[in-house]
Design a protein around this motif. Structure first.
Motif, PDB file in Angstrom:
ATOM      1  N   ALA A 162       6.915   0.865  18.388  1.00 40.19           N
ATOM      2  CA  ALA A 162       5.648   1.096  18.206  1.00 40.19           C
ATOM      3  C   ALA A 162       5.323   2.290  18.981  1.00 40.19           C
ATOM      4  CB  ALA A 162       4.620   0.180  18.473  1.00 40.19           C
ATOM      5  N   GLN A 163       4.479   3.371  18.470  1.00 37.63           N
ATOM      6  CA  GLN A 163       4.090   4.623  19.108  1.00 37.63           C
ATOM      7  C   GLN A 163       2.507   4.765  19.160  1.00 37.63           C
ATOM      8  OE1 GLN A 163       6.007   7.737  17.086  1.00 37.63           O
ATOM      9  NE2 GLN A 163       7.968   6.991  17.456  1.00 37.63           N
ATOM     10  N   PRO A 164       2.046   5.314  20.305  1.00 34.67           N
ATOM     11  CA  PRO A 164       0.537   5.416  20.420  1.00 34.67           C
ATOM     12  C   PRO A 164      -0.043   6.039  19.049  1.00 34.67           C
ATOM     13  CG  PRO A 164       1.468   6.320  22.084  1.00 34.67           C
ATOM     14  CD  PRO A 164       2.727   6.061  21.105  1.00 34.67           C
ATOM     15  N   GLY A 165       0.596   6.745  18.169  1.00 38.32           N
ATOM     16  CA  GLY A 165       0.020   7.307  16.954  1.00 38.32           C
ATOM     17  C   GLY A 165       0.145   6.208  15.641  1.00 38.32           C
ATOM     18  N   ASP A 166       0.811   4.806  16.030  1.00 37.33           N
ATOM     19  CA  ASP A 166       0.411   3.967  15.285  1.00 37.33           C
ATOM     20  C   ASP A 166      -0.582   3.010  15.292  1.00 37.33           C
ATOM     21  OD1 ASP A 166       4.030   3.185  15.599  1.00 37.33           O
ATOM     22  OD2 ASP A 166       3.055   4.468  14.298  1.00 37.33           O
ATOM     23  N   THR A 167      -1.619   3.391  16.335  1.00 36.53           N
ATOM     24  CA  THR A 167      -2.798   2.732  16.611  1.00 36.53           C
ATOM     25  C   THR A 167      -3.583   3.098  15.469  1.00 36.53           C
ATOM     26  OG1 THR A 167      -2.761   3.177  19.218  1.00 36.53           O
ATOM     27  CG2 THR A 167      -4.933   2.849  18.259  1.00 36.53           C
ATOM     28  N   GLY A 168      -4.402   1.714  15.037  1.00 34.29           N
ATOM     29  CA  GLY A 168      -5.239   2.030  13.954  1.00 34.29           C
ATOM     30  C   GLY A 168      -5.670   0.521  13.328  1.00 34.29           C
ATOM     31  N   LEU A 169      -6.284   0.401  12.345  1.00 33.25           N
ATOM     32  CA  LEU A 169      -6.602  -0.646  11.583  1.00 33.25           C
ATOM     33  C   LEU A 169      -5.770  -0.825  10.377  1.00 33.25           C
ATOM     34  CD1 LEU A 169      -8.536  -3.072  11.324  1.00 33.25           C
ATOM     35  CD2 LEU A 169      -9.954  -1.914   9.972  1.00 33.25           C
ATOM     36  N   TYR A 170      -4.945  -1.827  10.274  1.00 35.65           N
ATOM     37  CA  TYR A 170      -4.083  -2.190   9.112  1.00 35.65           C
ATOM     38  C   TYR A 170      -4.800  -3.216   8.335  1.00 35.65           C
ATOM     39  CZ  TYR A 170      -0.618   0.648  11.526  1.00 35.65           C
ATOM     40  OH  TYR A 170      -0.039   1.838  12.291  1.00 35.65           O
ATOM     41  N   LEU A 171      -4.951  -2.888   6.991  1.00 32.43           N
ATOM     42  CA  LEU A 171      -5.559  -3.851   6.025  1.00 32.43           C
ATOM     43  C   LEU A 171      -4.406  -4.257   5.050  1.00 32.43           C
ATOM     44  CD1 LEU A 171      -8.683  -1.735   5.105  1.00 32.43           C
ATOM     45  CD2 LEU A 171      -8.473  -3.226   6.727  1.00 32.43           C
ATOM     46  N   CYS A 172      -4.430  -5.660   4.756  1.00 26.67           N
ATOM     47  CA  CYS A 172      -3.586  -6.167   3.922  1.00 26.67           C
ATOM     48  C   CYS A 172      -4.437  -6.088   2.503  1.00 26.67           C
ATOM     49  CB  CYS A 172      -3.295  -7.329   4.001  1.00 26.67           C
ATOM     50  SG  CYS A 172      -2.394  -8.522   3.034  1.00 26.67           S
ATOM     51  N   ALA A 173      -3.983  -5.924   1.248  1.00 23.83           N
ATOM     52  CA  ALA A 173      -4.945  -6.141   0.202  1.00 23.83           C
ATOM     53  C   ALA A 173      -4.032  -6.636  -1.286  1.00 23.83           C
ATOM     54  CB  ALA A 173      -5.570  -4.789  -0.254  1.00 23.83           C
ATOM     55  N   GLY A 174      -4.928  -6.847  -1.894  1.00 24.66           N
ATOM     56  CA  GLY A 174      -4.068  -7.752  -3.231  1.00 24.66           C
ATOM     57  C   GLY A 174      -4.684  -7.091  -4.288  1.00 24.66           C
ATOM     58  N   LEU A 175      -3.915  -7.253  -5.434  1.00 29.19           N
ATOM     59  CA  LEU A 175      -4.259  -6.975  -6.634  1.00 29.19           C
ATOM     60  C   LEU A 175      -3.817  -7.995  -7.665  1.00 29.19           C
ATOM     61  CD1 LEU A 175      -3.779  -4.012  -5.259  1.00 29.19           C
ATOM     62  CD2 LEU A 175      -4.659  -3.167  -7.576  1.00 29.19           C
ATOM     63  N   LYS A 176      -4.707  -8.225  -8.617  1.00 27.11           N
ATOM     64  CA  LYS A 176      -4.376  -9.616  -9.656  1.00 27.11           C
ATOM     65  C   LYS A 176      -3.460  -8.588 -10.896  1.00 27.11           C
ATOM     66  CE  LYS A 176      -5.713 -13.429  -7.990  1.00 27.11           C
ATOM     67  NZ  LYS A 176      -4.931 -14.519  -7.743  1.00 27.11           N
ATOM     68  N   THR A 177      -3.976  -7.529 -10.891  1.00 25.90           N
ATOM     69  CA  THR A 177      -3.273  -6.888 -12.268  1.00 25.90           C
ATOM     70  C   THR A 177      -3.278  -5.273 -11.726  1.00 25.90           C
ATOM     71  OG1 THR A 177      -5.259  -6.271 -13.427  1.00 25.90           O
ATOM     72  CG2 THR A 177      -4.104  -8.122 -14.121  1.00 25.90           C
ATOM     73  N   SER A 178      -2.462  -4.362 -12.536  1.00 27.90           N
ATOM     74  CA  SER A 178      -2.357  -2.968 -11.926  1.00 27.90           C
ATOM     75  C   SER A 178      -3.546  -2.003 -11.830  1.00 27.90           C
ATOM     76  CB  SER A 178      -1.502  -2.368 -12.872  1.00 27.90           C
ATOM     77  OG  SER A 178      -1.841  -2.460 -14.330  1.00 27.90           O
ATOM     78  N   TYR A 179      -4.638  -2.468 -12.620  1.00 26.21           N
ATOM     79  CA  TYR A 179      -5.931  -1.549 -12.515  1.00 26.21           C
ATOM     80  C   TYR A 179      -7.048  -2.548 -11.915  1.00 26.21           C
ATOM     81  CZ  TYR A 179      -3.156   1.923 -15.025  1.00 26.21           C
ATOM     82  OH  TYR A 179      -2.382   2.844 -15.285  1.00 26.21           O
ATOM     83  N   ASP A 180      -6.675  -3.383 -11.436  1.00 24.46           N
ATOM     84  CA  ASP A 180      -7.767  -4.438 -11.098  1.00 24.46           C
ATOM     85  C   ASP A 180      -8.408  -3.704  -9.661  1.00 24.46           C
ATOM     86  OD1 ASP A 180      -7.907  -7.974 -10.257  1.00 24.46           O
ATOM     87  OD2 ASP A 180      -9.318  -6.523 -10.798  1.00 24.46           O
TER      88      ASP A 180
END
Lengths: 112, 111
Positions: free
Chosen positions: B79-97
């Motif tokens: 890891a580097q200082p530039g990696d600092t941030g908020l990481y969000l996981c997200a899910g979709l049920k369908t491709s345009y959902d």
């Protein structure tokens, strides 16, 4: 690189006033979305829009909210009578390629 | 209700260390995604995984989609200082959902 733009970046309004948040999705995108993020909380879905009509809306998106695509480029979110709890960042997103939603920079709405 | 959980919520590490962030759900998704969000800005898509068991690599970032399509992980090497941030996981049920977001993992990499 094409991007979603939103205006204004920050909107301050008094409780009970109407606000309109503006978004210009990426050209050629056909699906449009609004999300909101209350400070310190997760991003929440509000509404999706396709073919000039709402395709899905969340429980948050009640009668006080409406969306419109008045011309070929703009996509707006209107809140008719703002409440204190409407204070949040509002993000617009659009999509062309399956799964790949592009988010705008957001509008920070502050209701006083 | 479709919920995504992330762990840890906060992570502070020294530059050069490795880390893994986990995303779990009781629901099956057609795809899981990882976004990065900077303060006052919108989420920026890092990767989409659509096949159960899929592994994707982006430079020092490795993403994995669980076989059951209910979980994902993000691994950062050196890891580097530039990696600092908020990481969000997200899910979709369908491709345009709609995108369903997790609460995020706030990463701080100390030089």
């Amino acid at each position: 690189e094409p991007e979603v733009t939103q205006t204004p970046s920050h909107q301050v309004t008094q409780m009970g006033q109407e606000v309109i948040l503006h978004c210009v999705p990426i050209s050629n995108h056909l699906y449009f979305y609004w999300y909101r993020q209350i400070l310190g909380q997760k991003v929440e879905f509000l509404v999706s829009f396709y073919n000039n009509e709402i395709s899905e809306k969340s429980e948050i998106f009640d009668d006080q909210f409406s969306v419109e695509r008045p011309d070929g480029s703009n996509f707006t979110l209107k809140i008719r009578s703002t409440k204190l709890e409407d204070s949040a960042m509002y993000f617009c997103a659009s999509i062309e390629t399956p799964y790949e939603q592009y988010f705008g920079p957001g509008t920070r709405l502050t209701v006083t | 209700t479709q919920l995504l959980e992330q762990s840890p919520q906060f992570l502070s590490i020294q530059e050069g260390e490795n880390l893994t962030v986990y995303c779990n759900s009781s629901s099956v998704f057609s795809s899981l995604q990882w976004y990065r969000q900077e303060p006052g800005e919108g989420p920026v898509l890092l990767v989409t995984v659509v096949t159960g068991g899929e592994v994707k690599k982006l430079k020092r970032l490795t993403f994995q989609f669980g076989d059951a399509r209910k979980d994902s992980s993000l691994h950062i090497t050196a890891a580097q200082p530039g990696d600092t941030g908020l990481y969000l996981c997200a899910g979709l049920k369908t491709s345009y959902d709609k995108v369903i977001f997790g609460p995020g993992t706030s990463l701080s990499v100390i030089p």
